[in-house]
Motif scaffolding. Structure first.
Motif, PDB file in Angstrom:
ATOM      1  N   ALA A  35       0.832  -1.212   0.000  1.00  0.00           N
ATOM      2  CA  ALA A  35       0.000   0.000   0.000  1.00  0.00           C
ATOM      3  C   ALA A  35       0.864   1.259   0.000  1.00  0.00           C
ATOM      4  O   ALA A  35       0.553   2.248  -0.666  1.00  0.00           O
ATOM      5  CB  ALA A  35      -0.936  -0.012   1.209  1.00  0.00           C
ATOM      6  N   GLU A  36       1.984   1.214   0.734  1.00  0.00           N
ATOM      7  CA  GLU A  36       2.875   2.385   0.793  1.00  0.00           C
ATOM      8  C   GLU A  36       3.542   2.625  -0.558  1.00  0.00           C
ATOM      9  O   GLU A  36       3.706   3.766  -0.993  1.00  0.00           O
ATOM     10  CB  GLU A  36       3.958   2.179   1.868  1.00  0.00           C
ATOM     11  N   GLN A  37       3.927   1.562  -1.238  1.00  0.00           N
ATOM     12  CA  GLN A  37       4.568   1.703  -2.538  1.00  0.00           C
ATOM     13  C   GLN A  37       3.588   2.195  -3.606  1.00  0.00           C
ATOM     14  O   GLN A  37       3.966   2.958  -4.497  1.00  0.00           O
ATOM     15  CB  GLN A  37       5.174   0.365  -2.974  1.00  0.00           C
ATOM     16  N   VAL A  38       2.336   1.768  -3.498  1.00  0.00           N
ATOM     17  CA  VAL A  38       1.337   2.178  -4.491  1.00  0.00           C
ATOM     18  C   VAL A  38       1.159   3.692  -4.502  1.00  0.00           C
ATOM     19  O   VAL A  38       1.009   4.309  -5.564  1.00  0.00           O
ATOM     20  CB  VAL A  38      -0.014   1.470  -4.231  1.00  0.00           C
ATOM     21  N   VAL A  39       1.184   4.319  -3.332  1.00  0.00           N
ATOM     22  CA  VAL A  39       0.983   5.772  -3.269  1.00  0.00           C
ATOM     23  C   VAL A  39       2.292   6.544  -3.438  1.00  0.00           C
ATOM     24  O   VAL A  39       2.291   7.773  -3.436  1.00  0.00           O
ATOM     25  CB  VAL A  39       0.300   6.177  -1.941  1.00  0.00           C
ATOM     26  N   SER A  40       3.397   5.837  -3.589  1.00  0.00           N
ATOM     27  CA  SER A  40       4.702   6.480  -3.776  1.00  0.00           C
ATOM     28  C   SER A  40       4.963   6.712  -5.260  1.00  0.00           C
ATOM     29  O   SER A  40       4.229   6.218  -6.117  1.00  0.00           O
ATOM     30  CB  SER A  40       5.806   5.585  -3.191  1.00  0.00           C
ATOM     31  N   PRO A  41       6.056   7.435  -5.606  1.00  0.00           N
ATOM     32  CA  PRO A  41       6.398   7.642  -7.030  1.00  0.00           C
ATOM     33  C   PRO A  41       7.024   6.411  -7.689  1.00  0.00           C
ATOM     34  O   PRO A  41       7.331   6.451  -8.875  1.00  0.00           O
ATOM     35  CB  PRO A  41       7.402   8.800  -6.991  1.00  0.00           C
TER      36      PRO A  41
END
Length: 454
Positions: free
Chosen positions: A386-392
């Motif tokens: 989930a953290e990577q999905v909202v990251s660049p």
């Protein structure tokens, strides 16, 4: 007697009756009040300054026009900005790629509606942009008959457009620069967008000088800096080989056939650092895929996507030469065995189109950018936390190309070889990917430590 020296000039005031901001200059000549409305305060101040200078010099004011002799309207000696913009687009059309035509047009969609006189019955800006985009800037054979709903907007632009020579006034050229600094909704435009639009305006003004429509480029007379663009790849977007494999596995799971058909196309962007339009143009005959060892891709053409109105073919994809290269130039890219196997599997499963193209829909059409971007978003959701999905991290398919070049640099491949494979100049390569080269800081610190201990 048609002139008078009896002049009184009042302060500028905001036009309270106008829905959009405008400013009124008022002066009195020979007992009769005069006024002129301007869209920006800077233009109004410039006009007032000219009036005051004329009075200080003792110039007579014309009782008919209300203006001093130095500001009397000269006979029409040149085209309007709108007329010149249309001739500029016509001259550039044949020699420009579809995306370049689109870039030029969208710059002019900002400029033309801004460089106008304050005439009544101004159409909505959406209507002005529509008639420019769908009619005025297209070649004769593309635009057909002027649609009824566009006639009023087109006629208003022809009547209201400022003379091209007005851009020699600093206040006017500044209003042009202000226009390209904003999006159509009034919000500040992205730095790269402003720079592209400013480049179009600059080239237009240089063309006007070359054609002797202007004595000099008016942009040189004003001090204006475009917003600063980064120009480098954000290292946070760069994925590693393990993450790439997870993403490609996730692409296979998207849809019944759409995702599986795109796996090898995305792999092209990572394992060969292809641009999306280069992957779209890849053909079977461009690929040397041995059963063992490294293979070779020899790129010949690209198929960039643009709106049908801008392409030569009238389709969404035009075939073009490779970026930054001569029309018939090619680019050779050695590809690792892992990628060779991916391409061999793709060809065995889906074969190739009659012209050799590898990547297309089940109906033989090229994939649109919106289609493969949608698949990519879903693949990220499946492969990432989930953290990577909202990251660049790998936010766009193009970031796979950035990851490929970053990997090669950090593996110690000579920059000249990387530039050749990626289709860059060496200077551009090192500037754009400077932040993605790992391990340099520790080596530099060690060297400085050794120097200090001497």
């Amino acid at each position: 007697m048609n002139t008078s020296y009896d002049v009184k000039i009042w302060d500028i005031r905001r036009n309270a009756s106008s829905k959009t901001p405008s400013y009124v200059v008022r002066w009195k000549l020979g007992g009769k009040e005069r006024s002129k409305t301007f869209r920006t305060k800077a233009l109004a101040e410039s006009f007032v300054s000219d009036l005051r200078q004329a009075t200080r010099k003792g110039e007579p004011f014309d009782l008919v026009t209300g203006l001093p002799s130095s500001m009397a309207a000269p006979a029409e000696t040149g085209p309007t900005f709108f007329d010149f913009a249309r001739s500029y687009m016509a001259a550039r059309w044949v020699h420009s790629a579809a995306r370049t035509r689109e870039t030029m047009t969208y710059a002019l969609l900002s400029l033309v509606p801004a460089l106008v006189k304050e005439l009544s019955s101004r159409p909505k800006d959406d209507n002005l942009r529509a008639v420019l985009r769908d009619y005025a800037f297209l070649p004769d054979k593309r635009r057909g008959e002027l649609r009824q709903e566009y006639k009023a907007a087109f006629a208003w632009l022809e009547a209201a457009s400022l003379p091209l020579t007005d851009l020699l006034e600093p206040a006017v050229i500044r209003s042009a620069l202000d226009a390209i600094a904003l999006c159509f909704d009034g919000e500040p435009a992205a730095a790269n967008t402003v720079r592209r639009k400013r480049a179009v305006l600059h080239h237009m003004m240089e063309s006007a000088v070359e054609l002797k429509k202007l004595p000099a480029n008016p942009l040189h007379a004003v001090k204006w800096k475009p917003p600063k663009a980064t120009g480098t790849v954000d290292p946070r977007t760069v994925v590693n080989p393990v993450q790439v494999r997870a993403l490609l596995d996730a692409v296979r799971q998207v849809g019944r056939t759409r995702g599986p058909r795109m796996v090898a196309m995305f792999a092209c962007m990572y394992y060969a650092a292809l641009r999306p339009e280069e992957a779209s143009g890849l053909r079977r005959q461009n690929c040397d895929l041995p059963a063992e060892g490294w293979g070779l891709i020899t790129l010949e053409k690209a198929r960039p996507q643009a709106n049908k109105r801008w392409t030569n073919s009238g389709e969404t994809h035009d075939e073009r030469g490779l970026k930054h290269r001569a029309q018939d130039d090619t680019r050779e890219i050695p590809i690792p065995p892992l990628f060779v196997e991916i391409l061999r599997e793709h060809i065995e499963t889906y074969s190739a189109e009659k012209d050799g193209r590898l990547f297309r829909t089940s109906k033989g059409r090229p994939f649109s950018s919106s289609a493969y971007s949608a698949v990519w978003r879903e693949a990220r959701r499946l492969a990432f936390t989930a953290e990577q999905v909202v990251s660049p991290l790998a936010a766009r398919p193009y970031d796979l190309r950035h990851a490929a070049v970053s990997l090669w640099l950090n593996a110690g491949v000579p920059p000249t070889e990387i530039a050749q494979r990626a289709g860059h100049g060496v200077d551009v390569l090192l500037r754009v990917y400077a932040k993605c080269i790992e391990g340099q800081r520790a080596r530099a610190n060690s060297q400085i430590t050794q120097a200090l201990e001497m």
